[in-house]
Design an enzyme around this catalytic site. Structure first.
Site, mmCIF file in Angstrom:
data_model
loop_
_atom_site.group_PDB
_atom_site.id
_atom_site.type_symbol
_atom_site.label_atom_id
_atom_site.label_comp_id
_atom_site.label_asym_id
_atom_site.label_seq_id
_atom_site.Cartn_x
_atom_site.Cartn_y
_atom_site.Cartn_z
ATOM 1 C CD GLU A 229 -3.137 -1.022 1.935
ATOM 2 O OE1 GLU A 229 -4.063 -1.803 1.697
ATOM 3 O OE2 GLU A 229 -3.226 -0.078 2.742
ATOM 4 C CB CYS A 263 -1.759 7.237 1.419
ATOM 5 S SG CYS A 263 -3.179 6.531 2.250
HETATM 6 P P1 NAD Z 1 8.763 4.556 4.195
HETATM 7 O O1 NAD Z 1 8.732 3.792 2.921
HETATM 8 O O2 NAD Z 1 9.881 5.510 4.409
HETATM 9 O O3 NAD Z 1 8.783 3.561 5.438
HETATM 10 C C1 NAD Z 1 7.770 2.590 5.639
HETATM 11 C C2 NAD Z 1 8.309 1.468 6.487
HETATM 12 O O4 NAD Z 1 9.303 0.752 5.748
HETATM 13 C C3 NAD Z 1 8.983 1.916 7.778
HETATM 14 O O5 NAD Z 1 8.577 1.062 8.828
HETATM 15 C C4 NAD Z 1 10.474 1.749 7.470
HETATM 16 O O6 NAD Z 1 11.273 1.528 8.611
HETATM 17 C C5 NAD Z 1 10.444 0.519 6.576
HETATM 18 N N1 NAD Z 1 11.609 0.326 5.705
HETATM 19 C C6 NAD Z 1 12.418 1.278 5.174
HETATM 20 N N2 NAD Z 1 13.363 0.702 4.381
HETATM 21 C C7 NAD Z 1 13.141 -0.631 4.419
HETATM 22 C C8 NAD Z 1 13.759 -1.762 3.810
HETATM 23 N N3 NAD Z 1 14.813 -1.627 2.979
HETATM 24 N N4 NAD Z 1 13.272 -2.994 4.054
HETATM 25 C C9 NAD Z 1 12.195 -3.149 4.845
HETATM 26 N N5 NAD Z 1 11.567 -2.123 5.474
HETATM 27 C C10 NAD Z 1 12.037 -0.884 5.254
HETATM 28 O O7 NAD Z 1 7.361 5.311 4.281
HETATM 29 P P2 NAD Z 1 6.834 6.287 5.440
HETATM 30 O O8 NAD Z 1 7.565 7.585 5.365
HETATM 31 O O9 NAD Z 1 6.787 5.577 6.738
HETATM 32 O O10 NAD Z 1 5.318 6.499 4.986
HETATM 33 C C11 NAD Z 1 4.907 7.469 4.060
HETATM 34 C C12 NAD Z 1 4.462 6.812 2.771
HETATM 35 O O11 NAD Z 1 3.474 5.832 3.037
HETATM 36 C C13 NAD Z 1 3.813 7.776 1.798
HETATM 37 O O12 NAD Z 1 4.273 7.524 0.488
HETATM 38 C C14 NAD Z 1 2.333 7.447 1.917
HETATM 39 O O13 NAD Z 1 1.572 7.801 0.784
HETATM 40 C C15 NAD Z 1 2.374 5.986 2.148
HETATM 41 N N6 NAD Z 1 1.149 5.503 2.765
HETATM 42 C C16 NAD Z 1 0.296 4.745 2.010
HETATM 43 C C17 NAD Z 1 -0.906 4.301 2.561
HETATM 44 C C18 NAD Z 1 -1.863 3.481 1.753
HETATM 45 O O14 NAD Z 1 -2.811 2.974 2.323
HETATM 46 N N7 NAD Z 1 -1.693 3.341 0.447
HETATM 47 C C19 NAD Z 1 -1.211 4.621 3.883
HETATM 48 C C20 NAD Z 1 -0.321 5.380 4.626
HETATM 49 C C21 NAD Z 1 0.862 5.811 4.061
#
Ligand code: NAD
Length: 458
Positions: A229, A263
């Site tokens: 997502e 999002c």
């Molecule tokens: P992010 O991708 O920076 O981090 C998300 C998670 O991934 C964190 O827990 C992080 O520690 C982990 N992570 C980072 N690198 C990783 C790796 N190499 N391997 C495994 N895990 C790893 O995103 P964010 O800043 O936490 O969230 C913001 C983003 O989320 C925005 O793009 C937003 O649109 C999206 N979002 C989408 C939805 C949806 O329902 N579609 C809902 C909420 C947020």
């Protein structure tokens, strides 16, 4: 012992440092979850439902403390933290009401001594790597149906909402979910990557497109179910027949709620030329009236950005738009104070050469572009690599339905925006992801259909 620093985005300072996981502890937790899962799955559904019902009661009882925790570590205004927790309750109710029916055995054929049925078996030990912007919503959208359907959950909350993740885990344990079945893994990206190396049966991710791509690549050869997502660049179209003030107020809320860090936040608006100037005037007036400040004040509507690096992303989008001819009608720069604020920003005269209209902003900033027809609006709304939500404001329902049918998005809205319902699937098109949560499909997604061919002897 590794640790994780907890920041307060409003103060721009470290407020806590907590124990974190490393590769060894992640492996131990994953092995324990896998070993414990069959016993959890063999319990009657009623036992698992009772845990979630107790969890709901605990959220209600501790709501104010939980809201304060979330506000301190994310910068989310306290009234919005309370809203998120109150909004969680109908989602929990939906899961509790629907879980049993969603995974009930289906008897699909009986004849000639042959009986065919479908059961819904849990996936096993599943991983949830989560985002910080709505940590209760995005966490529980996965954790709760996964637990109800008999899975063990390895949950890595965002490093920017780790205290909230630990609180979710503690309350589930106190509500009767065994410690090995609901495991919290604390840390940043490296700890998330360590989770991917374990023997797991499903990966459910909420976060950015860039990280989602890395996760999909890491699991590509493993044949593990992957659900992503991701982000959006959510467009809305205002037709000429609207109540301009009402549309402007609704869309300003959709763009700025949660300090634009949703999002499904409204990120770009296309306005018919006949109402463009009046719409913009009401929109800017509404945004200017929004109170920015200390997230702990009950009246604050715009809080801090949760992540400091996002300030540079927003500034670059504003500068790029201005360099290409756009006008900044309010905001446009970092907010006052030591924290990570960005002033609510409205940019007009936009077009699709600008990053502001193409890449996710994830902040209190929106681009507005004038259009001359429905056709032009649809073409521009679909001119994106994302496809999470999109919508139209108009008095004409049949025109709205015809337009919504043409939009490439997982969710479409008529006269509303930035809205999520537990009864409807939440999914994305293109770079907004694959798979879904919520609705009964979002319960079944934590199971695999198992086919039974049963022949009576003789
Ligand atoms: P992010 O991708 O920076 O981090 C998300 C998670 O991934 C964190 O827990 C992080 O520690 C982990 N992570 C980072 N690198 C990783 C790796 N190499 N391997 C495994 N895990 C790893 O995103 P964010 O800043 O936490 O969230 C913001 C983003 O989320 C925005 O793009 C937003 O649109 C999206 N979002 C989408 C939805 C949806 O329902 N579609 C809902 C909420 C947020």
């Amino acid at each position: 012992m590794p640790t994780l620093k907890i920041h307060n985005p409003h103060a721009g300072s470290v407020i806590d440092e907590i124990p974190a996981d490393d590769a060894a502890s992640v492996a131990d937790k994953a092995a324990a979850a896998r070993a414990a899962q069959p016993a959890w799955a063999s319990l009657p559904m009623a036992d698992r439902l009772a845990c979630i019902t107790r969890f709901r009661a605990a959220v209600v009882a501790q709501l104010e403390t939980l809201a304060i925790t979330m506000t301190r570590e994310t910068g989310k205004p306290i009234s919005l933290s309370r809203n998120e927790l109150n909004g969680l309750l109908p989602r929990l109710d939906f899961f509790v009401e629907q879980a049993e029916g969603a995974v009930r055995d289906e008897h699909v054929f009986d004849g000639g001594g042959m009986h065919e049925q479908i059961s819904h078996a849990p996936l096993g030990a599943v991983v949830n790597i989560s985002a910080w912007n709505y940590p209760w919503f995005v966490g529980c959208n996965v954790i709760v149906p996964a637990l109800l359907t008999g899975n063990a959950v390895l949950y890595k909350p965002s490093e920017h909402a780790a205290l909230t993740g630990l609180a979710i885990t503690r309350l589930l344990h106190e509500s009767g979910v065994p410690a090995n079945i609901m495991q919290c893994v604390v840390g940043g990206g490296a700890v998330g990557a360590a989770l991917l190396e374990q023997r797991i049966d499903g990966l459910f991710f909420t976060g950015s497109h860039a990280t989602g791509q890395r996760i999909a690549a890491a699991l590509a050869t493993r044949l593990v179910k992957v659900q992503l997502e991701l982000g959006g660049k959510d467009p809305m179209y205002v037709r000429a027949d609207v109540d301009v003030r009402a549309a402007a107020e609704s869309l300003a809320d959709g763009a700025m709620y949660n300090t634009g860090q949703g999002c499904c936040s409204v990120e770009r608006i296309y306005v018919h030329e006949a109402v463009h100037d009046a719409f913009v005037a009401h929109f800017v007036q509404t945004v200017k009236a929004m109170k920015a400040g200390d997230p702990m004040d009950a009246g604050t509507y715009i809080g801090a950005l949760t992540r400091e690096p996002q300030i540079a992303v927003l500034q670059a989008q504003v500068d790029d738009a201005v360099a290409k001819g756009a006008q900044v009608l309010c905001g446009g720069q970092r907010g006052p104070g030591p924290g990570w604020g960005f002033d609510p920003t409205v940019v007009t005269g936009c077009n699709h050469t600008m990053e502001l209209m193409r890449e996710e902003s994830f902040g209190p900033i929106v681009g507005i572009q004038k259009v001359a027809s429905d056709e032009e609006a649809v073409a521009l709304m679909n001119d994106t690599r994302y496809g999470l939500t999109a919508g139209v404001y108009t008095k004409d329902e049949s025109a709205a339905r015809a337009l919504l049918a043409q939009l490439n998005a997982g969710t479409v809205y008529w006269n509303c925006c930035d809205r999520v319902s537990p009864r409807l699937p939440w999914s994305g098109v293109g770079d907004s992801g694959i798979g879904l949560t919520l609705s009964t499909y979002g319960i079944q997604t934590f199971t695999r259909p198992k086919a039974w061919h049963l022949r009576q002897p003789g």
